[in-house]
Write an enzyme that holds these catalytic residues in place. Structure first.
Site, PDB file in Angstrom:
ATOM      1  N   HIS A 391      13.659   3.533  -3.873  1.00  0.00           N
ATOM      2  CA  HIS A 391      12.518   3.654  -2.966  1.00  0.00           C
ATOM      3  C   HIS A 391      12.878   3.436  -1.505  1.00  0.00           C
ATOM      4  O   HIS A 391      11.972   3.307  -0.675  1.00  0.00           O
ATOM      5  CB  HIS A 391      11.424   2.657  -3.352  1.00  0.00           C
ATOM      6  CG  HIS A 391      10.628   3.055  -4.547  1.00  0.00           C
ATOM      7  ND1 HIS A 391       9.578   3.943  -4.497  1.00  0.00           N
ATOM      8  CD2 HIS A 391      10.741   2.690  -5.854  1.00  0.00           C
ATOM      9  CE1 HIS A 391       9.068   4.097  -5.708  1.00  0.00           C
ATOM     10  NE2 HIS A 391       9.750   3.355  -6.548  1.00  0.00           N
ATOM     11  N   LYS A 582      -0.833   0.979   7.172  1.00  0.00           N
ATOM     12  CA  LYS A 582       0.300   0.863   6.259  1.00  0.00           C
ATOM     13  C   LYS A 582       1.041  -0.436   6.565  1.00  0.00           C
ATOM     14  O   LYS A 582       0.739  -1.118   7.551  1.00  0.00           O
ATOM     15  CB  LYS A 582       1.247   2.064   6.359  1.00  0.00           C
ATOM     16  CG  LYS A 582       1.749   2.360   7.763  1.00  0.00           C
ATOM     17  CD  LYS A 582       2.627   3.607   7.767  1.00  0.00           C
ATOM     18  CE  LYS A 582       1.825   4.869   7.585  1.00  0.00           C
ATOM     19  NZ  LYS A 582       2.288   5.728   6.543  1.00  0.00           N
ATOM     20  N   ARG A 583       1.981  -0.760   5.707  1.00  0.00           N
ATOM     21  CA  ARG A 583       2.809  -1.939   5.941  1.00  0.00           C
ATOM     22  C   ARG A 583       3.491  -1.827   7.292  1.00  0.00           C
ATOM     23  O   ARG A 583       3.926  -0.751   7.695  1.00  0.00           O
ATOM     24  CB  ARG A 583       3.859  -2.030   4.823  1.00  0.00           C
ATOM     25  CG  ARG A 583       4.853  -3.164   4.946  1.00  0.00           C
ATOM     26  CD  ARG A 583       5.722  -3.220   3.694  1.00  0.00           C
ATOM     27  NE  ARG A 583       6.457  -1.989   3.450  1.00  0.00           N
ATOM     28  CZ  ARG A 583       7.674  -1.719   3.947  1.00  0.00           C
ATOM     29  NH1 ARG A 583       8.285  -2.598   4.727  1.00  0.00           N
ATOM     30  NH2 ARG A 583       8.281  -0.582   3.660  1.00  0.00           N
ATOM     31  N   LYS A 588       8.207   2.683  10.767  1.00  0.00           N
ATOM     32  CA  LYS A 588       6.922   3.355  10.589  1.00  0.00           C
ATOM     33  C   LYS A 588       6.248   3.636  11.938  1.00  0.00           C
ATOM     34  O   LYS A 588       5.264   4.355  12.006  1.00  0.00           O
ATOM     35  CB  LYS A 588       6.019   2.533   9.676  1.00  0.00           C
ATOM     36  CG  LYS A 588       6.555   2.441   8.246  1.00  0.00           C
ATOM     37  CD  LYS A 588       5.658   1.591   7.364  1.00  0.00           C
ATOM     38  CE  LYS A 588       6.246   1.448   5.963  1.00  0.00           C
ATOM     39  NZ  LYS A 588       6.144   2.672   5.168  1.00  0.00           N
ATOM     40  N   THR A 690       2.805   7.623   0.238  1.00  0.00           N
ATOM     41  CA  THR A 690       1.676   8.129  -0.554  1.00  0.00           C
ATOM     42  C   THR A 690       0.379   8.020   0.239  1.00  0.00           C
ATOM     43  O   THR A 690      -0.598   8.685  -0.093  1.00  0.00           O
ATOM     44  CB  THR A 690       1.528   7.369  -1.887  1.00  0.00           C
ATOM     45  OG1 THR A 690       1.440   5.960  -1.631  1.00  0.00           O
ATOM     46  CG2 THR A 690       2.714   7.656  -2.796  1.00  0.00           C
ATOM     47  N   LYS A 694      -3.112  10.454   0.327  1.00  0.00           N
ATOM     48  CA  LYS A 694      -4.497   9.991   0.175  1.00  0.00           C
ATOM     49  C   LYS A 694      -5.369  10.503   1.310  1.00  0.00           C
ATOM     50  O   LYS A 694      -6.514  10.933   1.080  1.00  0.00           O
ATOM     51  CB  LYS A 694      -4.515   8.462   0.116  1.00  0.00           C
ATOM     52  CG  LYS A 694      -3.836   7.896  -1.126  1.00  0.00           C
ATOM     53  CD  LYS A 694      -3.442   6.439  -0.947  1.00  0.00           C
ATOM     54  CE  LYS A 694      -2.495   6.023  -2.064  1.00  0.00           C
ATOM     55  NZ  LYS A 694      -1.800   4.755  -1.776  1.00  0.00           N
TER      56      LYS A 694
END
Length: 858
Positions: A391, A582-583, A588, A690, A694
């Site tokens: 991952h 998100k985290r 990111k 993911t 969504k």
């Protein structure tokens, strides 16, 4: 249409909308029964009354909303038990091959709504609660999110459990029953504050404790060696510290079928709760010390490993999990077949990332030391059983354990890992396909001052299949991260792009949009997401566009109402909702989004008459407790929000909000209300993502880089229906190799220069001078590891394209509909079918019930 008129016109729709529109049922004025009354066997109302009275000892005079939730949840659980037992009985009779999915995280969210949809009892429950003066939506709010996960890894595992049951595959999920989740996030003065997530404080109505499925887990001790009568060397692990793993089972129902699989969670318990000798001597703390130390193992998800004690606890947690799980899988198998010779023909074990990798030496230990297998046959069984899902592409995120930590804790496993490594490297050398430098990279052991065990290498060596979770990610694994392994065994690697369950992320999370879809296409998309392609023909239809926009507006209104009740936030529902949840991690690039917000703010201040699309920017997510830079970025976001939201010059044109304690249930509010989805990670760093799926499934348009699964989404949806910008993964590598100079971008772009200076010079936080200097230095003078400055200008341009498109409402809505219509590939059902074919070799098993036992209407 203004907000007031919309609210008036949509009142009826809001009240009536549900994933399954409620049918009218006769009013029952005796919902609360007394002990002497006769109850119909399978009436939901009667089961509810029984639980309220006999399980909770409450009646209508003193029942709270939480009591009502508990009674309803227990009633639904009862309805799952019959199918659960029948499912288990069917598996025992026909002995199919099953998959055991091992994950340290299962981000399940709340279960009530999803269970009601899957067993088709949503409307019945809605009507039942209405008679009692409650709404089902309010009662669902009483449920606490299960504290079993943190990010995408755990949410993927939860989606997979739903898909496995829906597709009728024989499966078990295995995890840990954490007493506390990772943490409950609060924001104080803009800073993240971590509080305990006491998700079990009021109990968990879904779980069933299974003391008959308990196993003893060993730590420490020593390994004795002796030879048997045939001269074979035998190993005995002795003088150990033992802990009991007790099982808690949670039923996982499939959608509109009779399959109920289970998620089995382990809780640590002391083998002896109380030392009476210590107590009688007056040493009361020592009397319970063993119990306290033992049960710490399953207290918290991901204990902070910045200390040596934290590292040790995390390692113990991982071994405790896999030892209990492997023992359990073997016990279940041996109930049908005493010999383990054909174990791999009946069991697949999937490792969800490296956390469960110690399951490989644990299975070897049990096969060799307990079951009497020779090494070669034990290794054949083991490698035929395991599959490994990677991952991450971040080398620093690949898990390693110091030998000095692992060897004394698991001495027998250390011996087995050494033997695995030696035999593997001997086979590689014999093949003469690698040089010495490749041998060093292939070794399970890493020499880095102190010797470390590379868990990813162990997972690859011990598995028959290795997969990435998006096409780009898998190519990076094959060509870069694990290139040497790929050269040795290319047939072992395959790709399986992640997916999400549409039953939770559309039908449950967005009932208004789901109803608009069902009115045109029916409900078959819940079982085949490709059915949504049928929406394409309505994408330019004015009537359908109006329904689509109204459904989305209701979601925005709902989120705004929630935000106001929670934090007193007033959101402009007629603005563009631009969402980044998100985290928190630097790759990111939440920070790139902040730079855009600052740029918008300065443009509005400098040119107040320039037209702008009103925009509400939404952030949410947690930073790891030890990740200082990520926590500083959260503080920056809140400081910028404080400045912007209190500036009357930009009121109703620009606002910024940070939703604290982001969770699955909060995501189910935010995602359906969002217009724009921020997927702006540095290309080549996001394994899949993911959240991107969504948002698109719910009609949000994506602004993003060509990274992870966004690449494949662009192929399906069409780049023209997204806002793609920035460097590709290959361009990121080339930029770095060519000598990236972030200072050049800072000096040459005036708007970037101004935004960074405002951060550095305390514009957003004058009371704490210098606080944000580390952010400025990391970007301008520290190498800008994740290429924010290089991607800044393309990102700003893409955001301008967003505004231009949003002004053309029919065109925006058309693209929104097409985003939803073309998400068929990204169902977790498709992903599970690929795993079943390429990794597990399992087949669906239909669970049949006699007519008189069918308590679930299908």
């Amino acid at each position: 249409m203004n907000s007031t008129n919309k609210a008036t016109k949509r009142t009826k729709k809001i009240k009536e909308a549900s994933p399954n529109p409620p049918r009218k049922t006769p009013r029952n004025n005796s919902i609360f029964f007394t002990a002497g009354e006769k109850l119909e066997s399978y009436s939901l109302a009667n089961q509810f009354a029984e639980h309220l009275e006999f399980s909770l000892v409450k009646d209508k005079t003193n029942a709270t909303a939480y009591d009502v939730f508990q009674a309803l949840a227990k009633s639904v659980r009862d309805r799952l038990v019959r199918n659960w037992l029948r499912t288990r009985d069917t598996y025992r009779k026909i002995e199919p091959k099953k998959v055991n999915y091992l994950s340290l995280e299962f981000l399940m969210g709340r279960l009530l709504g999803n269970a009601l949809i899957n067993i088709n009892r949503y409307d019945e429950s809605w009507s039942l609660l209405k008679q009692l003066g409650y709404t089902l939506e309010d009662i669902r709010e009483q449920e606490h999110d299960m504290g079993l996960g943190n990010g995408g890894l755990g949410r993927l595992a939860a989606c997979f459990l739903d898909s496995l049951a829906t597709l009728e595959y024989p499966a078990y999920g295995y995890g840990l029953r954490y007493e506390f989740g990772i943490f409950e996030q609060d924001i104080q003065n803009g800073y993240q504050v971590e509080n305990p997530d006491s998700w079990l404080a009021l109990g968990n109505p879904w779980e069933l404790i299974r003391p008959d499925h308990s196993h003893r887990v060993k730590f420490g001790g020593s390994v004795a060696m002796e030879t048997d009568d045939q001269g074979a060397l035998k190993f005995k692990w002795e003088n150990t510290e033992d802990i009991t793993a007790t099982a808690y089972d949670i039923p996982i129902p499939g959608y509109r079928n009779h399959t109920v699989n289970i998620l089995r969670l382990w809780q640590a318990r002391a083998t002896r709760d109380f030392n009476l000798q210590y107590f009688n001597r007056g040493n009361y703390l020592a009397a319970v010390e063993q119990k306290f130390n033992s049960e710490t193992i399953s207290k918290v998800l991901y204990p902070n490993d910045q200390t040596s004690q934290g590292k040790l606890l995390r390692l113990k947690q991982q071994y405790f999990f896999v030892s209990a799980t492997i023992q359990d899988i073997l016990t279940i198998y041996k109930q049908q077949e005493p010999s383990l010779e054909h174990f791999a023909e009946k069991n697949a074990i999937q490792l969800n990332d490296t956390h469960p990798t110690l399951a490989i030496p644990e299975l070897m230990r049990l096969l060799i030391d307990e079951e009497g297998f020779g090494w070669d046959r034990a290794w054949e069984i083991t490698t035929a059983t395991f599959g490994y899902t990677n991952h991450t592409v971040l080398p620093e995120a690949l898990e390693t354990w110091p030998v000095g930590l692992l060897q004394p804790l698991l001495p027998r496993h250390y011996q087995i890992i050494c033997e695995i490594n030696q035999r593997f490297l001997e086979s590689v050398r014999a093949a003469k396909t690698c040089d010495d430098s490749a041998i060093e990279r292939l070794s399970i052991f890493k020499e880095n001052g102190q010797q470390e065990i590379r868990m990813a290498n162990l997972a690859i060596v011990g598995s028959h299949s290795v997969n990435g979770v998006a096409r780009l990610h898998t190519e990076i694994l094959k060509n870069e991260l694990f290139h040497d392994f790929y050269q040795c065994e290319p047939g072992k690697f395959f790709n399986c792009t992640n997916g999400i369950t549409q039953r939770r992320w559309l039908t449950k999370a967005n009932p208004f949009l789901a109803k608009a879809i069902m009115d045109r296409l029916g409900a078959d998309f819940n079982l085949d997401l490709e059915v949504l392609r049928g929406l394409e023909k309505y994408s330019s239809n004015p009537e359908f566009q109006t329904l689509w926009q109204e459904a989305r507006w209701i979601n925005k209104q709902s989120l705004a109402k929630y935000a106001q009740s929670l934090e007193g936030i007033r959101m402009n529902v007629d603005s563009l909702f631009d969402t980044h949840v998100k985290r928190f991690h630097e790759y990111k690039r939440q920070l790139l989004n902040v730079l855009h917000v600052i740029t918008l703010y300065t443009r509005m201040k400098m040119h107040p008459d320039q037209p702008h699309v009103p925009r509400t920017v939404i952030f949410g997510g947690k930073a790891a407790p030890g990740y200082d830079m990520a926590k500083l970025i959260i503080k920056l976001i809140n400081s910028v929000a404080q400045t912007i939201n209190n500036d009357p010059e930009v009121k109703n044109r620009l606002s910024l909000y940070f939703f604290k304690n982001y969770s699955v249930s909060l995501a189910e509010r935010i995602i359906p209300a969002s217009d724009l989805s921020e997927q702006i990670s540095t290309a080549g760093y996001e394994a899949s993502g993911t959240g991107n799926m969504k948002f698109a499934l719910n009609g949000a348009l994506t602004i993003g880089t060509m990274d992870g699964a966004t690449i494949e989404m662009a192929e399906e949806i069409g780049r023209e229906n997204m806002f793609i910008f920035g460097l590709s993964a290959e361009e990121v590598r080339s930029l770095r190799h060519g000598g990236y100079q972030p200072e050049k971008y800072y000096e040459e772009n005036p708007e970037l220069h101004l935004a960074l200076n405002m951060i550095r010079d305390n514009y957003f936080n004058p009371n704490e001078p210098g606080l944000f200097a580390p952010i400025f230095n990391a970007l301008v003078h520290g190498g800008d590891q994740y290429c924010l400055l290089a991607d800044y200008a393309p990102y700003i341009k893409a955001q301008s394209d967003v505004e231009e498109t949003y002004r053309n409402k029919p065109e925006w809505i058309r693209k929104s509909i097409l985003n939803t219509a073309r998400m068929g590939k990204f169902s977790s059902d498709r992903a599970i079918q690929e795993y079943a074919k390429f990794a597990w070799d399992i087949k669906p098993v239909k669970i049949e019930l006699p007519e008189e036992e069918r308590i679930t209407p299908l």
